[in-house]
Design an enzyme around this catalytic site. Structure first.
Site, PDB file in Angstrom:
ATOM      1  N   ASP A 177      -4.524   5.072  -6.980  1.00 58.06           N
ATOM      2  CA  ASP A 177      -3.432   5.709  -7.727  1.00 58.06           C
ATOM      3  C   ASP A 177      -3.916   6.725  -8.751  1.00 58.06           C
ATOM      4  O   ASP A 177      -3.921   6.477  -9.956  1.00 58.06           O
ATOM      5  CB  ASP A 177      -2.598   4.631  -8.422  1.00 58.06           C
ATOM      6  CG  ASP A 177      -1.982   3.674  -7.412  1.00 58.06           C
ATOM      7  OD1 ASP A 177      -2.005   3.988  -6.208  1.00 58.06           O
ATOM      8  OD2 ASP A 177      -1.489   2.608  -7.826  1.00 58.06           O
ATOM      9  N   GLU A 184      -7.442  -6.156  -4.226  1.00 56.09           N
ATOM     10  CA  GLU A 184      -8.528  -6.391  -5.210  1.00 56.09           C
ATOM     11  C   GLU A 184      -8.762  -7.881  -5.421  1.00 56.09           C
ATOM     12  O   GLU A 184      -9.918  -8.247  -5.672  1.00 56.09           O
ATOM     13  CB  GLU A 184      -8.187  -5.699  -6.526  1.00 56.09           C
ATOM     14  CG  GLU A 184      -8.186  -4.184  -6.457  1.00 56.09           C
ATOM     15  CD  GLU A 184      -7.020  -3.613  -5.643  1.00 56.09           C
ATOM     16  OE1 GLU A 184      -5.958  -4.278  -5.601  1.00 56.09           O
ATOM     17  OE2 GLU A 184      -7.173  -2.541  -5.052  1.00 56.09           O
ATOM     18  N   ASP A 208      -3.427  -2.591   1.229  1.00 56.49           N
ATOM     19  CA  ASP A 208      -3.260  -2.348  -0.210  1.00 56.49           C
ATOM     20  C   ASP A 208      -3.293  -3.672  -0.994  1.00 56.49           C
ATOM     21  O   ASP A 208      -3.223  -4.757  -0.420  1.00 56.49           O
ATOM     22  CB  ASP A 208      -1.916  -1.628  -0.424  1.00 56.49           C
ATOM     23  CG  ASP A 208      -1.742  -1.114  -1.850  1.00 56.49           C
ATOM     24  OD1 ASP A 208      -2.739  -0.932  -2.574  1.00 56.49           O
ATOM     25  OD2 ASP A 208      -0.570  -0.884  -2.249  1.00 56.49           O
TER      26      ASP A 208
END
Ligand code: MIG
Length: 627
Positions: free
Chosen positions: A416, A307, A304
């Site tokens: 999300d 980015e 996670d």
């Protein structure tokens, strides 16, 4: 056929596995206008691709931007989400695929500024462009996929059902989740550990009180047929005495500012540093850290915040605090007040921060901003390669951020989303784009991550997700519970999730076939029925594997919907009481789907296994055929 146009790349992304000769002199299907690739579209032209981006299967009529972003609202106005999937398939008078292989920002204006024009603008004109032609949409995708390499294959058990929730705080929470599932007779194979399991959000650490004996606990759970799947975040806590930090610091494995100092950012652990995944030595080193958890019996992970997501940078935060302190005692008018408030909001994922740190690689030093879209991809590669070395079996692995190429090392989940009805459809529409780009093991948070889920939403969402390779119920901290046992009666979920297990022989073998043949597991109808103009307009049905078509319900209180059959098919209805089938002719049908029924359509008989409580109980050979 694939042609490569070389616009002097400055870094190889690694997305492409097959080297092709540059095709000098071969005309491009695009015109070059200033710094853009342009193409005039006919009225009928459709554009597919762009991976997990929002909006429809046909991407025409919006503008998209590849710049991996931690975007918590997947609304229609968004141009980027977590992935950078620079492949489009133009289906008009001219039919071709185009892959823009570059690690930086690029914009795809697909009829947004000018409704009949495609304008593609890379921020820096340094890329490899691949133009792929073929006799059919499927063939073009197949050619493209053969260029970028075989997709990741997860272990069979990763086709089981998984439960996750940000906020399962300790071993007891996990155990009681498992109890609730198993007492209700709802099959389950995985429970995910979110950041709560870590000690102060330190990667590869385990909270000593919350999980005093993770090894023993993981073993105990595995005996019950449940694997624990922990999360790993990209950033590493900056803390002297924390071995991962100390070692990375000493070896120089973190991203640096322009002066060569570690670039300090704020994420969950507070002040943190960013492993330099573009540096192969650093990347291998980070991957090897997973050993701390594989030694405890862990067999799968989700990556996670890669980015990478930044809450703030040390530099930006100091500046913001200082500017607000200066306002102390002053009488703020509205504009200055909102300005002050935004000072903090703008710290998150600030382009200035992405421009302020660097990767040090054998090929040279790269400003992060220019190669931004590779970060999550390289993290997935790092984990996959290390995990294959550390263990004999392939891992379960999926990531939030990705770039084409990452499909060889893991799957993706779509991040999300919300507990919104529109997000069932959104998830369906994201699947073909992801599949085109090689991401076959994918799925969305069932029930929605943000916001509060309701029983009917969960039932309808599950009825769709029965078909997604990654089938995981996940939700955010502080939201209403949305496990299959959370809404009282569990019968309906036992039925739906039970059905998933019975379909695994079909799903898994179709998945393996798709990998082997460089094909798509989920296809828009037009891919299979190219001459059918009606099929070409269907945005809410998909082909799943060779034989199945799905048409889920994604509206509240809708107990029926129109379904288009591009040819004669058998409607298969699985309800609590059993299975019923009926042959339907080609054309439109108004199909009633009461809450809890799972209805799908088959071109040929589908194998159905005997019910099982988890994948280890599943007999893949003992199947009956229905439809
Ligand atoms: O800033 O780990 O998308 O699945 O539960 C939020 C906490 C960080 C974002 C992920 C989500 C996960 C959450 N994470």
């Amino acid at each position: 056929m694939i042609k490569r146009y070389d616009f002097s790349p400055f870094i190889h992304t690694g997305a492409v596995v097959k080297e092709l000769p540059a095709t000098e002199g071969t005309p491009l299907p695009f015109a070059l206008f200033e710094q853009s690739f342009t193409l005039k579209m006919d009225k009928e032209t459709r554009v597919f691709g762009l991976g997990e981006t929002v909006r429809g299967i046909n991407k025409r009529g919006w503008i998209y931007e590849s710049f991996c972003t931690d975007e918590p609202f997947h609304t229609e106005d968004k141009r980027s989400v977590y992935g950078a999937h620079n492949f489009i398939l133009v289906d008009g008078k001219e039919r071709f695929g185009a892959f823009f292989d570059l690690p930086g920002r690029i914009t795809f204006d697909l009829g947004y500024t000018d409704s009949d024009k495609i304008v593609i603008t890379p921020e820096r004109f340094a890329l490899d462009l691949y133009i792929i032609t073929g006799d059919s949409l499927k063939e073009i995708v197949g050619e493209f996929r053969s260029l970028i390499g075989k997709s990741y294959i997860p272990p069979l058990w990763a086709f089981g059902f998984g439960q996750s929730r940000w906020g399962y705080a300790c071993q007891n929470d996990i155990e009681s989740c498992a109890d609730s599932y198993q007492q209700a007779g709802i099959p389950i194979d995985m429970i995910y550990l979110d950041i709560d399991y870590m000690d102060s959000f330190k990667d590869f650490s385990v909270h000593p009180e919350r999980f005093p004996d993770l090894k023993g606990f993981a073993l105990k759970m595995k005996d019950r047929g449940i694997r624990l799947i922990p999360i790993i975040d990209a950033a590493v806590k900056k803390e002297k005495g924390y071995a991962v930090y100390d070692e990375g610091l000493e070896k120089g494995y973190f991203c640096k500012d322009e002066n060569g100092n570690d670039y300090v950012v704020g994420v969950w652990p507070g002040k943190s540093v960013l492993p330099d995944f573009l540096n192969s030595e650093a990347s291998r080193w980070f991957g090897m850290q997973y050993k701390a958890l594989t030694d405890l019996g862990i067999e799968g992970f989700w990556n996670d915040m890669n980015e990478p997501a930044l809450f703030y940078s040390e530099k930006g935060l100091d500046h913001a605090i200082h500017s607000v302190q200066e306002m102390d005692g002053s009488r703020l008018d509205a504009l200055s007040f909102f300005g002050a408030r935004d000072t903090f909001a703008r710290l998150q994922n600030a382009p200035d921060d992405y421009k302020s740190f660097y990767h040090n690689t054998p090929e040279g030093r790269f400003r992060h901003y220019d190669v931004h879209n590779l970060y999550g991809c390289k993290m997935t590669q790092s984990a996959y390669e290390a995990l294959c070395e550390l263990r004999d079996e392939p891992p379960l692995l999926f990531s939030r951020a990705s770039y084409i190429g990452a499909h060889r090392y893991g799957g993706v989940w779509t991040g999300d989303n919300h507990a919104w009805w529109s997000h069932i459809l959104q998830s369906l529409q994201q699947m073909p784009g992801l599949n085109m780009c090689g991401f076959l093991y994918s799925g969305s948070d069932i029930g929605g991550f943000n916001g509060n889920c309701t029983r009917d939403l969960l039932i309808r969402w599950m009825s769709f997700a029965v078909f997604t390779p990654l089938m995981r119920d996940h939700s955010a901290f502080g939201t209403r519970s949305q496990e299959a046992f959370a809404f009282g009666d569990t019968e309906v979920f036992r039925h739906i999730i039970g059905l998933r297990y019975r379909l695994i022989p079909y799903l898994y073998s179709e998945f393996l076939k798709a990998v082997e043949n460089d094909a798509m597991f989920f296809r828009p109808l037009v891919f299979d029925y190219e001459d059918d103009e009606t099929a070409a307009r269907i945005e809410d049905q998909l082909m799943v594997g060779e034989s199945v078509m799905i048409a889920p319900i994604y509206r509240q209180n809708a107990d029926a919907r129109n379904v288009y059959l591009p040819e004669k098919m058998t409607q298969i209805r699985m309800h609590g009481g059993g299975i019923s089938t009926v042959e339907l002719c080609k054309g439109w049908h108004y199909v009633s789907v009461p809450l809890g029924d799972v209805v799908f359509f088959a071109k040929s008989p589908i194998p159905l296994a005997k019910p099982a409580r988890n994948t280890s109980e599943l007999d893949m050979e003992d199947v009956e055929y229905i439809g």
